[in-house]
Enzyme design. Structure first.
Site, mmCIF file in Angstrom:
data_model
loop_
_atom_site.group_PDB
_atom_site.id
_atom_site.type_symbol
_atom_site.label_atom_id
_atom_site.label_comp_id
_atom_site.label_asym_id
_atom_site.label_seq_id
_atom_site.Cartn_x
_atom_site.Cartn_y
_atom_site.Cartn_z
ATOM 1 N N HIS A 156 58.243 -48.420 53.730
ATOM 2 C CA HIS A 156 57.037 -48.903 53.038
ATOM 3 C C HIS A 156 56.613 -48.004 51.885
ATOM 4 O O HIS A 156 55.791 -48.394 51.071
ATOM 5 C CB HIS A 156 55.890 -49.042 54.044
ATOM 6 C CG HIS A 156 56.097 -50.170 55.003
ATOM 7 N ND1 HIS A 156 55.512 -51.392 54.839
ATOM 8 C CD2 HIS A 156 56.872 -50.270 56.114
ATOM 9 C CE1 HIS A 156 55.897 -52.209 55.813
ATOM 10 N NE2 HIS A 156 56.726 -51.545 56.605
ATOM 11 N N ASP A 364 53.108 -44.820 44.692
ATOM 12 C CA ASP A 364 52.774 -45.740 45.779
ATOM 13 C C ASP A 364 53.973 -46.637 46.039
ATOM 14 O O ASP A 364 54.609 -47.093 45.082
ATOM 15 C CB ASP A 364 51.576 -46.621 45.364
ATOM 16 C CG ASP A 364 50.638 -46.934 46.525
ATOM 17 O OD1 ASP A 364 51.095 -46.909 47.682
ATOM 18 O OD2 ASP A 364 49.447 -47.198 46.265
#
Ligand code: ADQ
Length: 458
Positions: A156, A364
């Site tokens: 992720h 991110d």
């Protein structure tokens, strides 16, 4: 369809309690369709730890199966290696990374123990899908126990280039062990390419066709599967009574002024101090916004046991205090900063009342807030996304205003552009992003991953 076993650090919830993240919802939907098990940590620390009883809850289709950790497991595996070594390295922050063999040993131990506890629950036809940086070696542990089922892994968070990852003393071992999976999924093509580069340059394997390697006669695919949100569901949340109440409350308070919204866990990867400085720069460079534009930052604390996180929190409080002291007026506060949580519905309503989403992480994996903001907008009068080039979301949200979060000047200029963007342009940009977010939603993401996993084994 084969039964699915999902492995992740945090498990559940099965019901949409209003607080569950979009990811949990997507996994529950997939698990409900196939039937299966969601396996991971109970969130509890106990003396028996991974040797204690398995905890089971769930419904007819999906069982949540969890186990405890000991305090040492928690400190070494979770706080230690996962969050003090892997998290910073994978977010390109070598300056914040701690390397300690004891932590790494704890990480290996917990992976081995969790795998050993899952082993008896695995049936021959099952497909296993392991999630995130807590469980890199999980697949290798299962293979060592003669599990020959399809096993996939999805990361992720970002995967840095070999030049950065090599700072982790065990990087080569870690990546080699990842090759026990059949499919290794990443958020962006860049992350996937970084991984394949590590495998070719550091492990001397030759890359084969369609982003794969041949490892001991087995095909291993390493590819991007950009994660999506439940876009239709989130758009619906934005029109619920609860959401509308928040939208009205805010709009009344704003009284025609414009609001910029930021929503992030407090984390150094999210670039929050830089964001506050960029907003300050907006007020300095474009003084017409003073009294008319405010920043609302929602930032729930996370991992507060780590110094780096406590430091950011006090830095943010100080920055907000200074900026507000410098610019506030009787009827206008520049920055409203809150650490509370909101339900999904309230959040949707808050997004809808905001003209700009300011999403400026320094790094991110994807960033779901950018997508949620788009899903929550009104088609006839949508807001604008100002998005860091270092968020995985920038790869697919090309109609956002893409910024360099390190440049306060640049972010301020883009905010000014967003504040003055004509309605037609706002609509065009929003529509393109909304259509793509609906098409590549959470369900499409898990389908794409699981189809690739099934195909890799054929
Ligand atoms: P995160 O680092 O947690 O996720 P993000 O993708 O932004 O980052 O997801 C955060 C989620 O928490 C969003 O759904 C947001 O709405 C929610 N949230 C944040 N603050 C909240 C609050 N105060 N109240 C209620 N909800 C709140 C990791 C990676 C990301 C990747 C995701 C999914 O770091 O890069 O996008 O996993 O793969």
């Amino acid at each position: 369809m084969s039964r699915l076993i999902v492995v992740s650090n945090r498990v559940g919830p099965l019901k949409d309690t209003g607080r569950a993240g979009g990811l949990a919802v997507a996994l529950v939907d997939t698990l409900t369709a196939t039937g299966g098990i969601w396996f991971g940590w109970s969130g509890e620390v106990s003396e028996e730890g991974t040797f204690g009883n398995l905890k089971r809850e769930g419904n007819r289709k999906v069982s949540l199966v969890t186990l405890d950790m000991t305090q040492a497991d928690h400190d070494e595996f979770y706080v230690g290696f996962a969050n003090e070594s892997l998290w910073p390295v994978l977010h390109y922050r070598l300056d914040l990374a701690a390397f300690d063999r004891r932590l790494e040993e704890g990480y290996r131990r917990v992976n081995a123990r969790f795998a050993a506890r899952l082993r008896p629950l695995i049936e021959p036809g099952d497909t296993i899908w392991v999630h995130d940086y807590h469980f890199f070696p999980f697949g290798a542990e299962l293979r060592a126990m003669e599990v020959n089922n399809p096993i996939g892994f999805f990361l992720h968070i970002p995967f840095p280039p070999p030049e950065v990852l090599a700072a982790l003393p065990s990087a080569a071992t870690m990546v080699r062990r990842m090759l026990a999976y059949d499919v290794i999924g990443f958020q962006t093509t860049r992350d996937a390419a970084n991984f394949r580069r590590f495998v070719t340059e550091e492990l001397d394997l030759v890359e084969g066709a369609d982003e794969s390697f041949l490892v001991d006669g087995r095909k291993v695919v390493a590819r991007a599967f950009p994660i999506g949100i439940d876009a239709a569901g989130f758009a619906r949340q934005a029109t619920t009574v609860e959401a509308r109440r928040q939208t009205h409350r805010l709009e009344k308070l704003l009284a025609g002024r414009q609001q910029i919204i930021g929503v992030d866990r407090i984390d150094y990867s999210k670039g929050l101090p830089q964001r506050f400085r960029a907003f300050e720069r907006l007020l300095e460079d474009y003084p017409e916004n003073r009294g008319h534009v405010s920043l609302m930052q929602v930032a729930p604390p996370s991992r507060s046991e780590l110094d780096a996180y406590a430091d950011i929190r006090s830095e943010l409080e100080e920055l907000a205090g200074n900026i507000n002291g410098r610019f506030a007026d009787l009827d206008w506060t520049p920055i409203r900063y809150m650490t509370r949580g909101f339900t999904r519905r309230s959040l949707a309503g808050i997004y809808r009342a905001s003209r700009i989403a300011l999403v400026t992480p320094l790094r991110d994996g994807m960033n779901l807030v950018a997508k949620e903001f788009v899903a929550a907008q009104r088609a006839e009068d949508p807001g604008v996304v100002v998005l860091s080039r270092f968020a995985g979301a920038a790869e697919t949200m090309r109609e956002a205003l893409i910024v360099n979060p390190y440049s306060a000047e640049g972010v301020a200029a883009s905010l000014q552009t967003a504040l003055n963007m004509p309605l037609d342009e706002r609509r065009d940009r929003w529509q393109a992003m909304f259509d793509r977010i609906c098409e590549n939603d959470a369900a499409a993401w898990s389908r794409a991953f699981l189809d690739t996993l099934a195909a890799a084994r054929r």
